[in-house]
Design a protein around this motif. Structure first.
Motif, PDB file in Angstrom:
ATOM      1  N   ALA A  38      63.759  13.790  27.974  1.00 46.42           N
ATOM      2  CA  ALA A  38      64.124  14.175  26.607  1.00 46.42           C
ATOM      3  C   ALA A  38      62.880  14.377  25.747  1.00 46.42           C
ATOM      4  N   HIS A  39      61.894  13.518  25.925  1.00 40.15           N
ATOM      5  CA  HIS A  39      60.631  13.622  25.186  1.00 40.15           C
ATOM      6  C   HIS A  39      59.935  14.945  25.507  1.00 40.15           C
ATOM      7  N   THR A  40      59.914  15.307  26.785  1.00 40.59           N
ATOM      8  CA  THR A  40      59.293  16.568  27.196  1.00 40.59           C
ATOM      9  C   THR A  40      60.027  17.765  26.601  1.00 40.59           C
ATOM     10  N   MET A  41      61.354  17.684  26.569  1.00 41.12           N
ATOM     11  CA  MET A  41      62.161  18.762  26.002  1.00 41.12           C
ATOM     12  C   MET A  41      61.840  18.947  24.518  1.00 41.12           C
ATOM     13  N   LEU A  42      61.739  17.863  23.767  1.00 48.68           N
ATOM     14  CA  LEU A  42      61.435  17.948  22.348  1.00 48.68           C
ATOM     15  C   LEU A  42      59.996  18.411  22.101  1.00 48.68           C
ATOM     16  N   THR A  43      59.111  18.088  23.042  1.00 48.23           N
ATOM     17  CA  THR A  43      57.716  18.528  22.901  1.00 48.23           C
ATOM     18  C   THR A  43      57.626  20.051  22.877  1.00 48.23           C
ATOM     19  N   ALA A  44      58.470  20.692  23.706  1.00 47.09           N
ATOM     20  CA  ALA A  44      58.485  22.156  23.714  1.00 47.09           C
ATOM     21  C   ALA A  44      58.906  22.697  22.357  1.00 47.09           C
ATOM     22  N   ASP A  52      54.927  24.124  15.686  1.00 50.43           N
ATOM     23  CA  ASP A  52      53.514  24.123  15.315  1.00 50.43           C
ATOM     24  C   ASP A  52      52.889  25.514  15.410  1.00 50.43           C
ATOM     25  N   SER A  53      53.453  26.343  16.296  1.00 51.95           N
ATOM     26  CA  SER A  53      52.922  27.699  16.427  1.00 51.95           C
ATOM     27  C   SER A  53      53.483  28.636  15.370  1.00 51.95           C
ATOM     28  N   GLY A  54      54.423  28.149  14.567  1.00 51.46           N
ATOM     29  CA  GLY A  54      55.012  28.942  13.518  1.00 51.46           C
ATOM     30  C   GLY A  54      56.224  29.742  13.924  1.00 51.46           C
ATOM     31  N   LYS A  55      56.659  29.569  15.169  1.00 49.51           N
ATOM     32  CA  LYS A  55      57.817  30.326  15.637  1.00 49.51           C
ATOM     33  C   LYS A  55      59.128  29.729  15.135  1.00 49.51           C
ATOM     34  N   LEU A  56      59.121  28.452  14.802  1.00 48.40           N
ATOM     35  CA  LEU A  56      60.328  27.790  14.311  1.00 48.40           C
ATOM     36  C   LEU A  56      59.989  26.992  13.056  1.00 48.40           C
ATOM     37  N   PRO A  57      60.851  27.041  12.049  1.00 46.21           N
ATOM     38  CA  PRO A  57      60.664  26.144  10.900  1.00 46.21           C
ATOM     39  C   PRO A  57      60.870  24.693  11.338  1.00 46.21           C
ATOM     40  N   ALA A  99      63.008   2.679  24.877  1.00 49.26           N
ATOM     41  CA  ALA A  99      62.691   3.437  23.668  1.00 49.26           C
ATOM     42  C   ALA A  99      61.286   4.018  23.769  1.00 49.26           C
ATOM     43  N   LEU A 100      61.129   5.217  23.217  1.00 50.43           N
ATOM     44  CA  LEU A 100      59.831   5.891  23.246  1.00 50.43           C
ATOM     45  C   LEU A 100      59.694   6.720  21.973  1.00 50.43           C
ATOM     46  N   ALA A 101      58.553   6.582  21.310  1.00 44.99           N
ATOM     47  CA  ALA A 101      58.331   7.311  20.061  1.00 44.99           C
ATOM     48  C   ALA A 101      58.038   8.783  20.340  1.00 44.99           C
ATOM     49  N   PHE A 102      58.576   9.645  19.474  1.00 46.76           N
ATOM     50  CA  PHE A 102      58.235  11.066  19.501  1.00 46.76           C
ATOM     51  C   PHE A 102      57.522  11.380  18.196  1.00 46.76           C
ATOM     52  N   GLU A 103      56.199  11.318  18.257  1.00 44.54           N
ATOM     53  CA  GLU A 103      55.374  11.410  17.058  1.00 44.54           C
ATOM     54  C   GLU A 103      55.577  12.696  16.255  1.00 44.54           C
ATOM     55  N   PRO A 104      55.710  13.876  16.905  1.00 42.42           N
ATOM     56  CA  PRO A 104      55.823  15.101  16.094  1.00 42.42           C
ATOM     57  C   PRO A 104      56.985  15.091  15.109  1.00 42.42           C
ATOM     58  N   PHE A 105      58.078  14.414  15.445  1.00 42.81           N
ATOM     59  CA  PHE A 105      59.230  14.343  14.545  1.00 42.81           C
ATOM     60  C   PHE A 105      59.346  12.982  13.853  1.00 42.81           C
ATOM     61  N   GLY A 106      58.555  12.015  14.289  1.00 39.87           N
ATOM     62  CA  GLY A 106      58.685  10.669  13.732  1.00 39.87           C
ATOM     63  C   GLY A 106      59.981  10.001  14.150  1.00 39.87           C
ATOM     64  N   TRP A 107      60.400  10.260  15.380  1.00 38.04           N
ATOM     65  CA  TRP A 107      61.649   9.704  15.893  1.00 38.04           C
ATOM     66  C   TRP A 107      61.370   8.656  16.975  1.00 38.04           C
ATOM     67  N   ILE A 108      62.305   7.743  17.088  1.00 37.00           N
ATOM     68  CA  ILE A 108      62.321   6.819  18.226  1.00 37.00           C
ATOM     69  C   ILE A 108      63.454   7.268  19.139  1.00 37.00           C
ATOM     70  N   LEU A 109      63.103   7.784  20.310  1.00 35.16           N
ATOM     71  CA  LEU A 109      64.106   8.213  21.280  1.00 35.16           C
ATOM     72  C   LEU A 109      64.502   7.030  22.148  1.00 35.16           C
ATOM     73  N   GLY A 110      65.755   7.005  22.536  1.00 33.90           N
ATOM     74  CA  GLY A 110      66.186   5.893  23.382  1.00 33.90           C
ATOM     75  C   GLY A 110      67.442   6.186  24.159  1.00 33.90           C
TER      76      GLY A 110
END
Length: 279
Positions: free
Chosen positions: A61-67, A73-78, A169-180
């Motif tokens: 799930a973390h890898t999926m959100l990283t994409a 970050d590239s500006g393709k998505l708000p 649980a694992l943090a997803f820093e780009p969104f400031g989420w805790i995934l679990g």
């Protein structure tokens, strides 16, 4: 000479019981230790496999959100669209019978939880039935390097009695989420208990078989001892009676003791026959 036969039988039986009992005690102890070791290894293996499964799921799930974060970050998505897509993807992820994923912000506001009423609401003060602040500790574990595991209690869906759960649980820093994700682990306890019952049943059967062998061996030893006692005691008894008659002056000096063996008992009978002949 009846007492000599009994002594030989008693000695044989006592020796068999001593050796057999000692061997049985060592064997039973070894079987018990082996059974407990195997059960411990099984339980550790089941729990390790469970931990690996939920950790791998959160990592995926973390890898999926990283994409999605890269697209943002590239500006393709708000940013808002990337977060909305990420939350939808998390809701759609599942595994096993009832495995699902959830996410909370670093501040304890729920983002994803099965699309239920909890989403969008703060959960920072949520406690389980044991008084543990689940979201706070989930946040702390998730923000550790590599994430972390957490045990807590929570009722199953449609039930009121709390059951043990284990989450990763694992943090997803780009969104400031805790995934679990997590699941109930009493199934593991039940599986281990079932294996334990089966193993203990097999252990009892093996001990019963071992005791049966010990009893059979003792009986066979007694029979061998009785045969040996008769083999040794009979000629000795005959010599004893002949000597008694000789001492009482009522001996038939023409009679001879039968010589059945070439051992010391046979040599003694041969010597008695020579003594009677010379007398």
């Amino acid at each position: 000479m009846k007492s000599l036969s009994l002594k030989i039988i008693a000695l044989a039986v006592a020796s068999a019981l001593f050796v057999g009992t000692a061997a049985a005690i060592v064997s039973v102890f070894s079987m018990v230790q082996t059974t407990e070791t195997n059960l411990s290894l099984l339980e550790n293996s089941l729990r390790a496999a469970y931990d690996a499964r939920i950790k791998d799921g959160v990592t995926i799930a973390h890898t999926m959100l990283t994409a999605l974060a890269k697209e943002r970050d590239s500006g393709k998505l708000p940013d808002g669209e990337a977060r909305r897509l990420g939350a939808n993807l998390l809701r759609g992820l599942n595994y096993g019978k009832d495995g699902y994923f959830f996410a909370d912000t670093y501040e304890g506001v729920n983002v994803v939880l099965l699309g239920g009423a909890a989403e969008g609401k703060p959960r920072w003060d949520f406690q389980d039935t044991q008084g543990k602040y689940v979201i706070r500790e989930m946040n702390a574990e998730g923000r550790k390097p590599g994430g972390g595991f957490l045990n807590y209690y929570f009722p199953r869906k449609g039930e009121t009695k709390a059951a043990p759960k284990r989450a990763y649980a694992l943090a997803f820093e780009p969104f400031g989420w805790i995934l679990g994700t997590g699941n109930y682990i009493d199934d593991i306890d039940q599986a281990v208990a079932q294996y334990r019952a089966t193993a203990l049943k097999k252990l009892s059967e093996d001990i019963a078989l071992l005791l049966g062998i010990l009893v059979l061996g003792t009986v066979l030893t007694a029979l061998v001892g009785a045969s040996l006692g008769r083999l040794i005691g009979r000629p000795v008894a005959e010599m004893s009676r002949a000597l008694q008659q000789l001492a009482e002056g009522d001996a038939d000096l023409t009679a001879r003791l039968p010589i059945r063996t070439k051992d010391e008992v046979g040599q003694l009978a041969q010597a008695f026959n020579a003594f009677a002949s010379n007398l």
